[in-house]
Structures are given as structure tokens and as C-alpha cells.
Design an enzyme around this catalytic site. Structure first.
Site, mmCIF file in Angstrom:
data_model
loop_
_atom_site.group_PDB
_atom_site.id
_atom_site.type_symbol
_atom_site.label_atom_id
_atom_site.label_comp_id
_atom_site.label_asym_id
_atom_site.label_seq_id
_atom_site.Cartn_x
_atom_site.Cartn_y
_atom_site.Cartn_z
ATOM 1 N N PRO A 23 -86.789 -54.522 56.901
ATOM 2 C CA PRO A 23 -85.676 -53.591 56.686
ATOM 3 C C PRO A 23 -84.382 -54.194 57.226
ATOM 4 O O PRO A 23 -84.366 -54.711 58.344
ATOM 5 C CB PRO A 23 -86.065 -52.353 57.504
ATOM 6 N N GLN A 78 -87.882 -46.784 56.203
ATOM 7 C CA GLN A 78 -87.810 -46.869 57.659
ATOM 8 C C GLN A 78 -86.953 -45.759 58.251
ATOM 9 O O GLN A 78 -85.807 -45.561 57.835
ATOM 10 C CB GLN A 78 -87.246 -48.212 58.121
ATOM 11 N N CYS A 108 -84.796 -51.788 67.173
ATOM 12 C CA CYS A 108 -83.424 -52.215 66.890
ATOM 13 C C CYS A 108 -82.545 -52.209 68.145
ATOM 14 O O CYS A 108 -82.392 -51.173 68.797
ATOM 15 C CB CYS A 108 -82.794 -51.315 65.835
ATOM 16 N N LYS A 147 -92.157 -50.777 63.673
ATOM 17 C CA LYS A 147 -91.585 -52.115 63.837
ATOM 18 C C LYS A 147 -91.021 -52.211 65.250
ATOM 19 O O LYS A 147 -90.228 -51.366 65.660
ATOM 20 C CB LYS A 147 -90.484 -52.341 62.805
ATOM 21 N N ASN A 208 -92.806 -61.193 62.402
ATOM 22 C CA ASN A 208 -91.439 -61.221 61.880
ATOM 23 C C ASN A 208 -90.540 -62.054 62.795
ATOM 24 O O ASN A 208 -90.712 -62.058 64.010
ATOM 25 C CB ASN A 208 -90.901 -59.779 61.772
ATOM 26 N N GLY A 209 -89.588 -62.725 62.142
ATOM 27 C CA GLY A 209 -88.566 -63.469 62.885
ATOM 28 C C GLY A 209 -88.610 -64.955 62.601
ATOM 29 O O GLY A 209 -89.615 -65.619 62.866
ATOM 30 N N ARG A 233 -83.761 -62.242 56.910
ATOM 31 C CA ARG A 233 -82.553 -62.902 56.407
ATOM 32 C C ARG A 233 -82.811 -63.882 55.278
ATOM 33 O O ARG A 233 -81.930 -64.128 54.460
ATOM 34 C CB ARG A 233 -81.828 -63.589 57.567
HETATM 35 C C1 LIG Z 1 -78.004 -57.516 58.765
HETATM 36 C C2 LIG Z 1 -79.286 -57.080 59.411
HETATM 37 C C3 LIG Z 1 -79.638 -55.746 59.399
HETATM 38 C C4 LIG Z 1 -80.831 -55.329 60.008
HETATM 39 N N1 LIG Z 1 -81.196 -54.016 59.916
HETATM 40 C C5 LIG Z 1 -82.401 -53.631 60.402
HETATM 41 C C6 LIG Z 1 -82.885 -52.301 60.170
HETATM 42 O O1 LIG Z 1 -82.255 -51.494 59.495
HETATM 43 N N2 LIG Z 1 -84.086 -51.978 60.721
HETATM 44 C C7 LIG Z 1 -84.840 -52.870 61.449
HETATM 45 O O2 LIG Z 1 -85.921 -52.535 61.924
HETATM 46 N N3 LIG Z 1 -84.413 -54.129 61.646
HETATM 47 C C8 LIG Z 1 -83.240 -54.526 61.109
HETATM 48 N N4 LIG Z 1 -82.856 -55.840 61.227
HETATM 49 C C9 LIG Z 1 -83.797 -56.808 61.828
HETATM 50 C C10 LIG Z 1 -84.687 -57.422 60.733
HETATM 51 O O3 LIG Z 1 -85.519 -56.457 60.150
HETATM 52 C C11 LIG Z 1 -85.555 -58.548 61.291
HETATM 53 O O4 LIG Z 1 -86.356 -58.019 62.325
HETATM 54 C C12 LIG Z 1 -84.723 -59.694 61.869
HETATM 55 O O5 LIG Z 1 -83.687 -60.053 60.973
HETATM 56 C C13 LIG Z 1 -85.605 -60.919 62.150
HETATM 57 O O6 LIG Z 1 -86.230 -61.376 60.966
HETATM 58 P P1 LIG Z 1 -85.654 -62.670 60.159
HETATM 59 O O7 LIG Z 1 -85.553 -63.782 61.159
HETATM 60 O O8 LIG Z 1 -86.655 -62.923 59.080
HETATM 61 O O9 LIG Z 1 -84.298 -62.301 59.646
HETATM 62 C C14 LIG Z 1 -81.667 -56.267 60.651
HETATM 63 C C15 LIG Z 1 -81.298 -57.611 60.666
HETATM 64 C C16 LIG Z 1 -80.137 -58.019 60.049
HETATM 65 C C17 LIG Z 1 -79.778 -59.494 60.047
#
Ligand SMILES: Cc1cc2nc3c(=O)[nH]c(=O)nc-3n(C[C@H](O)[C@H](O)[C@H](O)COP(=O)(O)O)c2cc1C
Length: 334
Positions: A23, A78, A108, A147, A208-209, A233
Site C-alpha cells: 500500500p 488498508q 506507518c 502490516k 517487504n522493503g 516503490r
Molecule cells: C510514497 C509512499 C507511500 C506509502 N504509503 C503507505 C501506506 O499508505 N500504507 C502503508 O502501510 N505503507 C505505506 N508506505 C510504505 C510501503 O508500503 C512499504 O512498506 C515501503 O515503501 C517499503 O517497501 P519498498 O522498499 O518495496 O518500497 C508508503 C511508502 C511510500 C514510498
């Protein structure tokens, strides 16, 4: 060659391949989700976080957060919850909308989210979380997931108790962003800690991450032993990554994508136009372009050109000019 299970069960849903969209506020809306489904390889889609408090007042026909097309399934919605009494009315809305999964945002770290008592602020109060999860469990007939991040500090006992409490209260899948609350995205994720979580609970655990390539996916799986991967991302950066991982890591039979980067961008633009009201498009195009521009050595020019556009058509024209210069397509013949 693959020895990894290419699916897992989440209540009545088979998540196959076990690749989940993370998300992301401003990014994981109907246009990106549709694009991802067209490119293939996603086992479970996600909305961005939705405020449980305001959700019952949203107009689902008009809301860009709730808009959803036919191909966008299965879709996890979510919820960002601040208090227990918000939960049941919000879950009722999601069930009416046909949510296949309800996810709770417990990780978050964004200051505006924490101020409202949600995300990682909520998870600092395990007893409140327990009551929130129990309320969601009572209200939801669909699978309930959560999450999380790893916590405030590396504390295995605390994290184990928290994860076990979530599973005991009826959370059916945990996705773990493998960083502590205060850790920036630049820090290497602690995928081995996802492996620890997996040892503590019997529900599926998704890592994740920091997954941006097929090699990252392999490494993350090797370090975590996770049941699936959640990608954030990289989804707006390389929307075809899910298909690549599905094929190369999980052995799913998918055609090798012939990635035409300008065409993928144009398709995203068309989906924004098709799905969202005119005033909802420019901001989302800017968000997407910020990530998509990373495909190009001179991508900062693309990002800046779109970022400084006053309206949607100007942004689209500027992006087209960038592609014509930096990624020209072969002229059609015949
Ligand atoms: C622009 C942006 C918005 C995000 N919004 C949410 C969100 O609405 N809910 C959530 O649980 N995590 C949110 N995240 C975190 C992501 O879900 C994810 O945990 C984080 O980007 C790490 O994963 P990645 O390295 O694959 O990007 C957000 C991340 C980014 C960059």
C-alpha cells in the site's frame, strides 16, 4: 528451476504468485493497479491507507481512493485506525465495496499518521492494538491481515509477543516491512528479521522493503524464508518487475515482457484519464513520474519537467518530448 512454493492460502483466497503490491499513499490507486494487472505477476493488490474515521463519509463513486476497475482483484483495502470504535463501521464499508482482504496499518511512521494515533503510534500500545484487531476480526468476514515494521528498537521478545498477539487475535497474514520505525528507506532492510517472525507465527509471513530487482527478490527469500514478497516503490518504478520475479523466481509461465518504457508510461496516462476526474490526475502523474524517471540516466529532467507542469496535458506533452529525445521508439513500418 524453482523449489519455492508459488502460492499461499489466505482464507478462501489463493495468493498466486505470492507477490503483493505494498500500500502506498498517492500511488496505489486504480490506474497503477490496472497497469500492474495488465503487465502480470501480481498475486494481491492493495489500496493506499484509508482513514477508518472518514471512510464511512466517502462517496465510493467519486472517491479516487475507492475507485476500482474490473481487473483489479484480488484487492486488499488498508485501514488506518486511530481508535476501536472506528473499526466496525469502516470494515462494513469495505465489505460493501467487495474487499477481498482487510489490512490493518500498524507500521506507518509518518508524523501526520502518528499524530492521529494511527500506524506505528498504534502499535506502541499493544493492548489497544489487541482491541482494534479483535474488533476488526468480529466485523470482517474476509481475511484480515496486518502490516508492521520491526518496532522501535531491535527487541526480539517484544516483537515476538506482538506478532503472536496479532495471530492469536485472528490476523491471517503478516507483512513485515523489515525496518525499525525510525529507519530511513536508504538503510538496508533487515530481511533476516522477517525470518524470525516466520518462526514465531504459523500464519503466512510476507517480506517487504528494498526489493527492486529479481536478484533482490532471491536474496530476500533466501534471508527471510518468507511465504511471499511485498513490493512498494519498485511498482511505479518498474511495473513489470512482478512479472519478472514471478517467472524467474517462482517459475510461473508468463511471456517474457518486451518492455517499451514510453508505451508503459502512455498506458498509465491513459488509465488516469479513463479512471479519474480531471482534477485528480496531475498529482498522481507527478507521484508516479518521480519513480518512473529512475529508469533513465537523465530521469531527473523528466521528473522536473512533469513536476513543474501547471496542468495534466502540459505534463503529458513534456513527458512525450523527454521520451522522444531519450528513448525514441523505432518508426512503425508498413
Ligand atoms: C510514497 C509512499 C507511500 C506509502 N504509503 C503507505 C501506506 O499508505 N500504507 C502503508 O502501510 N505503507 C505505506 N508506505 C510504505 C510501503 O508500503 C512499504 O512498506 C515501503 O515503501 C517499503 O517497501 P519498498 O522498499 O518495496 O518500497 C508508503 C511508502 C511510500 C514510498
Amino acid at each position: 528451476m524453482t523449489s519455492l512454493p508459488s502460492r499461499f492460502q489466505l482464507g478462501p483466497l489463493t495468493i498466486s504468485p505470492p507477490l503483493l503490491l505494498a500500500p502506498m499513499a498517492g500511488l496505489t490507486h486504480t490506474a497503477l493497479r490496472t497497469l500492474l494487472m495488465e503487465l502480470g505477476g501480481v498475486g494481491l493488490l492493495a489500496t493506499e491507507m484509508l482513514s477508518a474515521r472518514t471512510l464511512p463519509q466517502e462517496n465510493a463513486e467519486l472517491s479516487p481512493f475507492l475507485k476500482r476497475g474490473e481487473v483489479e482483484r484480488p484487492l486488499s483495502y488498508q485501514l488506518l485506525v486511530g481508535d476501536v470504535d472506528e473499526v466496525a463501521p469502516a470494515v462494513a464499508v469495505l465489505e460493501r465495496l467487495g474487499a477481498e482482504v482487510v489490512d490493518l496499518n500498524l507500521g506507518c511512521p509518518a508524523p501526520n499518521v502518528r499524530r492521529r494515533g494511527g500506524g506505528s503510534r498504534l502499535s506502541e500500545q499493544p493492548d489497544l492494538v489487541r482491541r482494534v484487531v479483535a474488533a476488526a476480526r468480529r466485523a470482517a468476514t474476509v481475511p484480515l491481515t496486518a502490516k508492521i515494521r520491526l518496532g522501535e528498537t531491535l527487541d526480539a521478545g517484544r516483537l515476538r509477543d506482538f506478532c503472536q498477539m496479532l495471530a492469536d487475535e485472528g490476523v491471517e497474514m503478516l507483512s513485515v516491512h523489515a525496518r525499525l520505525r525510525g529507519e530511513p528507506f536508504g538503510r538496508k532492510p533487515r530481511w533476516d528479521w522477517v525470518g524470525r517472525v516466520k518462526e514465531w507465527v504459523s500464519v503466512p509471513v510476507v517480506a517487504n522493503g528494498g526489493i527492486f530487482t529479481v536478484a533482490d527478490a532471491r536474496r530476500c527469500l533466501a534471508e527471510s524464508g518468507a511465504d511471499g514478497l511485498m513490493i512498494g516503490r519498485a511498482a511505479p518504478t518498474t511495473p513489470w518487475l512482478f512479472a519478472e520475479i514471478a517467472r524467474e523466481v517462482y517459475g510461473v509461465e508468463l511471456p517474457v515482457p518486451q518492455v517499451n518504457r514510453p508505451a508503459v508510461y502512455r498506458r498509465f496516462v491513459a488509465l488516469l484519464e479513463e479512471r479519474l476526474a480531471p482534477e485528480r490526475r496531475l498529482g498522481r502523474l507527478k507521484e508516479f513520474t518521480h519513480y518512473y524517471a529512475k529508469n533513465y540516466a537523465f530521469g531527473h529532467h523528466l521528473a522536473a519537467a512533469v513536476q513543474s507542469s501547471g496542468d495534466f496535458s502540459e505534463a503529458v506533452a513534456r513527458a512525450a518530448a523527454f521520451f522522444a529525445e531519450h528513448d525514441p521508439e523505432p518508426a512503425a513500418c508498413g
